[in-house]
Design a protein around this motif. Structure first.
Motif, PDB file in Angstrom:
ATOM      1  N   VAL A   4     -14.848  31.267 -17.609  1.00  0.00           N
ATOM      2  CA  VAL A   4     -13.645  31.620 -18.431  1.00  0.00           C
ATOM      3  C   VAL A   4     -13.697  31.569 -19.801  1.00  0.00           C
ATOM      4  N   PHE A  10      -9.383  35.782 -20.115  1.00  0.00           N
ATOM      5  CA  PHE A  10      -8.707  34.758 -19.427  1.00  0.00           C
ATOM      6  C   PHE A  10      -8.681  33.544 -20.286  1.00  0.00           C
ATOM      7  N   MET A  36      -4.607  30.749 -14.100  1.00  0.00           N
ATOM      8  CA  MET A  36      -5.076  31.325 -14.941  1.00  0.00           C
ATOM      9  C   MET A  36      -4.201  32.372 -15.781  1.00  0.00           C
ATOM     10  N   CYS A  38      -3.909  35.679 -18.407  1.00  0.00           N
ATOM     11  CA  CYS A  38      -4.786  36.942 -19.060  1.00  0.00           C
ATOM     12  C   CYS A  38      -4.104  37.134 -20.345  1.00  0.00           C
ATOM     13  N   CYS A  44      -2.470  40.178 -14.416  1.00  0.00           N
ATOM     14  CA  CYS A  44      -3.347  39.489 -13.978  1.00  0.00           C
ATOM     15  C   CYS A  44      -3.974  39.670 -12.492  1.00  0.00           C
TER      16      CYS A  44
END
Length: 96
Positions: A4, A10, A36, A38, A44
């Motif tokens: 990531v 992300f 997570m 985006c 996402c």
């Protein structure tokens, strides 16, 4: 976290250290689900689905479409495949 951190799409939250009764010390937490985020304006779940990664949209969980929840409860093989697919996502020009 390294996968990531090596992309510009992300981000994942950092959790504070928690006291572990088993270890009798403060330790990093590893929840069963990863949240997570985006870049703003990116759906996402749709982005990940396009890369054969299943997730649950934050919109279904009371948040925004920029967030997804991903289960971390699979086996090592599934996790390695997840990281491999995630590492192929580097950037987007139009947010989709």
């Amino acid at each position: 976290r390294k996968v990531v951190e090596n992309n510009e799409v992300f981000s994942v939250p950092k959790f504070p250290l928690q006291f572990c009764n088993f270890m009798r010390d403060f330790t990093q937490t590893y929840p069963g689900f990863a949240w997570m985020k985006c870049k703003e304006g990116v759906d996402c779940e749709k982005l990940l689905k396009g890369h054969n990664i299943l997730s649950r949209s934050g919109k279904r969980l009371g948040s925004d479409v920029e967030y997804v929840r991903i289960s971390m409860m699979g086996n090592d093989e599934d996790f390695d495949l997840f990281l491999q697919r995630l590492s192929t996502i580097h950037g987007m020009s139009n947010g989709n």
